[in-house]
Write a protein that holds these residues in place. Structure first.
Motif, PDB file in Angstrom:
ATOM      1  N   PRO A  24      39.134  43.028  41.671  1.00 44.29           N
ATOM      2  CA  PRO A  24      38.343  42.051  41.788  1.00 44.29           C
ATOM      3  C   PRO A  24      38.014  42.253  39.808  1.00 44.29           C
ATOM      4  O   PRO A  24      37.510  41.192  39.206  1.00 44.29           O
ATOM      5  N   ALA A  25      38.462  43.260  39.798  1.00 42.68           N
ATOM      6  CA  ALA A  25      38.712  43.681  37.797  1.00 42.68           C
ATOM      7  C   ALA A  25      39.809  42.915  37.375  1.00 42.68           C
ATOM      8  O   ALA A  25      39.693  42.293  36.395  1.00 42.68           O
ATOM      9  N   ALA A  26      40.891  42.321  38.792  1.00 42.11           N
ATOM     10  CA  ALA A  26      41.867  41.426  37.761  1.00 42.11           C
ATOM     11  C   ALA A  26      42.085  39.532  37.547  1.00 42.11           C
ATOM     12  O   ALA A  26      42.702  38.861  37.189  1.00 42.11           O
ATOM     13  N   ALA A  27      40.736  40.145  38.119  1.00 39.21           N
ATOM     14  CA  ALA A  27      39.968  38.139  38.973  1.00 39.21           C
ATOM     15  C   ALA A  27      39.723  37.275  36.786  1.00 39.21           C
ATOM     16  O   ALA A  27      39.409  38.165  36.314  1.00 39.21           O
ATOM     17  N   PRO A  28      40.542  36.775  37.245  1.00 41.51           N
ATOM     18  CA  PRO A  28      40.527  35.866  35.609  1.00 41.51           C
ATOM     19  C   PRO A  28      38.376  34.942  35.714  1.00 41.51           C
ATOM     20  O   PRO A  28      37.749  35.353  36.317  1.00 41.51           O
ATOM     21  N   ALA A  29      38.450  34.899  34.480  1.00 47.50           N
ATOM     22  CA  ALA A  29      36.935  34.132  34.078  1.00 47.50           C
ATOM     23  C   ALA A  29      36.932  33.083  34.899  1.00 47.50           C
ATOM     24  O   ALA A  29      38.452  32.255  35.185  1.00 47.50           O
ATOM     25  N   PRO A  30      35.991  32.489  35.356  1.00 44.84           N
ATOM     26  CA  PRO A  30      35.446  31.614  35.528  1.00 44.84           C
ATOM     27  C   PRO A  30      36.072  30.033  34.503  1.00 44.84           C
ATOM     28  O   PRO A  30      36.343  28.902  35.578  1.00 44.84           O
ATOM     29  N   GLY A  31      35.974  30.069  33.683  1.00 47.74           N
ATOM     30  CA  GLY A  31      36.918  28.871  32.892  1.00 47.74           C
ATOM     31  C   GLY A  31      38.129  29.240  32.844  1.00 47.74           C
ATOM     32  O   GLY A  31      38.179  28.083  32.443  1.00 47.74           O
ATOM     33  N   ASP A  32      38.882  29.538  33.253  1.00 44.86           N
ATOM     34  CA  ASP A  32      40.314  30.315  33.116  1.00 44.86           C
ATOM     35  C   ASP A  32      41.065  28.761  34.359  1.00 44.86           C
ATOM     36  O   ASP A  32      40.508  29.400  34.990  1.00 44.86           O
ATOM     37  N   ALA A  33      41.996  28.502  33.831  1.00 40.63           N
ATOM     38  CA  ALA A  33      43.257  28.122  34.160  1.00 40.63           C
ATOM     39  C   ALA A  33      43.487  28.735  35.453  1.00 40.63           C
ATOM     40  O   ALA A  33      43.848  27.925  37.096  1.00 40.63           O
ATOM     41  N   SER A  34      44.013  29.858  35.616  1.00 41.28           N
ATOM     42  CA  SER A  34      44.539  30.708  37.046  1.00 41.28           C
ATOM     43  C   SER A  34      43.266  31.128  37.412  1.00 41.28           C
ATOM     44  O   SER A  34      43.388  31.368  38.844  1.00 41.28           O
ATOM     45  N   ALA A  35      42.259  30.795  37.489  1.00 42.93           N
ATOM     46  CA  ALA A  35      41.012  30.586  38.754  1.00 42.93           C
ATOM     47  C   ALA A  35      40.966  29.835  39.296  1.00 42.93           C
ATOM     48  O   ALA A  35      40.654  30.213  40.990  1.00 42.93           O
ATOM     49  N   ARG A  36      41.916  28.844  39.252  1.00 41.91           N
ATOM     50  CA  ARG A  36      42.082  27.920  40.916  1.00 41.91           C
ATOM     51  C   ARG A  36      42.938  28.372  41.784  1.00 41.91           C
ATOM     52  O   ARG A  36      42.928  28.146  42.564  1.00 41.91           O
ATOM     53  N   ASP A  37      43.962  28.781  41.122  1.00 38.51           N
ATOM     54  CA  ASP A  37      44.652  30.669  42.294  1.00 38.51           C
ATOM     55  C   ASP A  37      43.606  30.911  42.997  1.00 38.51           C
ATOM     56  O   ASP A  37      44.289  31.387  44.054  1.00 38.51           O
ATOM     57  N   VAL A  38      43.477  31.573  42.408  1.00 41.05           N
ATOM     58  CA  VAL A  38      42.318  32.901  42.463  1.00 41.05           C
ATOM     59  C   VAL A  38      41.728  32.515  43.582  1.00 41.05           C
ATOM     60  O   VAL A  38      41.384  32.397  45.399  1.00 41.05           O
ATOM     61  N   ALA A  39      40.941  30.776  43.671  1.00 42.03           N
ATOM     62  CA  ALA A  39      39.989  30.475  44.115  1.00 42.03           C
ATOM     63  C   ALA A  39      40.923  29.953  45.493  1.00 42.03           C
ATOM     64  O   ALA A  39      39.863  29.864  47.044  1.00 42.03           O
ATOM     65  N   ALA A  40      41.883  29.690  45.584  1.00 36.29           N
ATOM     66  CA  ALA A  40      43.036  29.159  46.845  1.00 36.29           C
ATOM     67  C   ALA A  40      43.211  30.146  47.731  1.00 36.29           C
ATOM     68  O   ALA A  40      43.567  29.816  49.017  1.00 36.29           O
ATOM     69  N   THR A  41      43.104  31.037  46.827  1.00 34.57           N
ATOM     70  CA  THR A  41      43.594  32.291  48.629  1.00 34.57           C
ATOM     71  C   THR A  41      42.040  33.236  48.892  1.00 34.57           C
ATOM     72  O   THR A  41      42.257  33.965  48.423  1.00 34.57           O
ATOM     73  N   PRO A  42      41.345  32.666  49.039  1.00 35.95           N
ATOM     74  CA  PRO A  42      39.594  33.328  49.513  1.00 35.95           C
ATOM     75  C   PRO A  42      40.153  35.076  49.890  1.00 35.95           C
ATOM     76  O   PRO A  42      40.902  34.896  50.751  1.00 35.95           O
ATOM     77  N   THR A  43      39.123  35.399  50.097  1.00 34.22           N
ATOM     78  CA  THR A  43      39.672  36.736  50.283  1.00 34.22           C
ATOM     79  C   THR A  43      38.616  36.737  51.442  1.00 34.22           C
ATOM     80  O   THR A  43      37.773  36.144  52.165  1.00 34.22           O
ATOM     81  N   PRO A  44      39.366  37.969  52.187  1.00 31.37           N
ATOM     82  CA  PRO A  44      38.775  38.316  53.595  1.00 31.37           C
ATOM     83  C   PRO A  44      37.965  38.526  53.781  1.00 31.37           C
ATOM     84  O   PRO A  44      36.750  39.170  53.170  1.00 31.37           O
ATOM     85  N   THR A  45      37.062  37.774  55.207  1.00 33.33           N
ATOM     86  CA  THR A  45      35.218  37.535  56.253  1.00 33.33           C
ATOM     87  C   THR A  45      35.293  39.434  56.676  1.00 33.33           C
ATOM     88  O   THR A  45      36.483  39.968  57.308  1.00 33.33           O
ATOM     89  N   THR A  46      34.520  39.557  56.751  1.00 35.66           N
ATOM     90  CA  THR A  46      34.776  40.656  58.113  1.00 35.66           C
ATOM     91  C   THR A  46      34.910  39.896  59.679  1.00 35.66           C
ATOM     92  O   THR A  46      36.119  40.789  60.238  1.00 35.66           O
ATOM     93  N   ARG A  47      34.812  38.763  59.662  1.00 34.95           N
ATOM     94  CA  ARG A  47      35.157  38.460  60.835  1.00 34.95           C
ATOM     95  C   ARG A  47      36.701  38.056  60.950  1.00 34.95           C
ATOM     96  O   ARG A  47      37.330  38.458  61.757  1.00 34.95           O
TER      97      ARG A  47
END
Length: 180
Positions: A24-47
């Motif tokens: 999570p420390a390496a995640a881009p800021a919300p306005g960063d263009a690469s934020a879309r790539d992070v959003a495309a790979t969801p973090t795993p849920t408990t389920r």
């Protein structure tokens, strides 16, 4: 010594999250263009984690709640939610995690419903306590990063049962409701 199922599950959940390598420390800021790539790979849920490890969701949820309480992982609810290791979780000692889940009780119960007649002069209880502490101490220098270093991390992800993300807007492949 035999670990409790909750201890085993806690270590496997943490290893699974460490093996995914999402920082999570390496995640881009919300306005960063690469934020879309992070959003495309969801973090795993408990389920997702429970399904991938083929363990009951309810057991996994209890362990995740305890790990979150210990500050080792973060669980976010909602659309962008999921599980992620905290910095403390990444550097935590395996020995400390095992101690926390196993508790500091004795290996044998000398004071049970029928107290042991040797309890006032027994040497076994002390010997077992020292052996238990030696077991924990041998795990103290080990971290999650050590446990999931190559080749274990990729193998861990490769042998897991694939998590199935259920999205109401996406039809299952091969189902009657999917359109060509």
């Amino acid at each position: 010594m035999r670990l409790l199922r909750s201890t085993d599950l806690a270590l496997r959940v943490l290893m699974r999250l460490a093996a995914t390598g999402d920082d999570p420390a390496a995640a881009p800021a919300p306005g960063d263009a690469s934020a879309r790539d992070v959003a495309a790979t969801p973090t795993p849920t408990t389920r997702d984690v429970a399904a991938a490890m083929d363990v009951p969701y309810t057991h996994t949820a209890k362990v995740v709640a305890e790990l979150q309480h210990m500050g080792l992982l973060e669980a976010r609810r909602g659309r962008g939610g999921g599980l992620a290791l905290t910095q403390r979780g990444r550097t935590a000692s395996v020995g400390a995690i095992v101690r926390a889940f196993e508790g500091d009780g004795d290996v044998v119960d000398c004071e049970g419903t029928v107290p042991c007649p040797l309890r006032s002069a027994c040497r076994l209880r002390g010997a077992l306590r020292r052996a238990q502490e030696a077991f924990f101490a041998s795990l103290d220098p080990i971290t999650l990063a050590d446990l999931v270093a190559d080749p274990t991390g990729p193998l861990l992800l490769g042998i897991s049962r694939p998590a199935r993300l259920h999205r109401p807007d996406a039809a299952e492949p091969g189902s009657a409701s999917s359109t060509p």
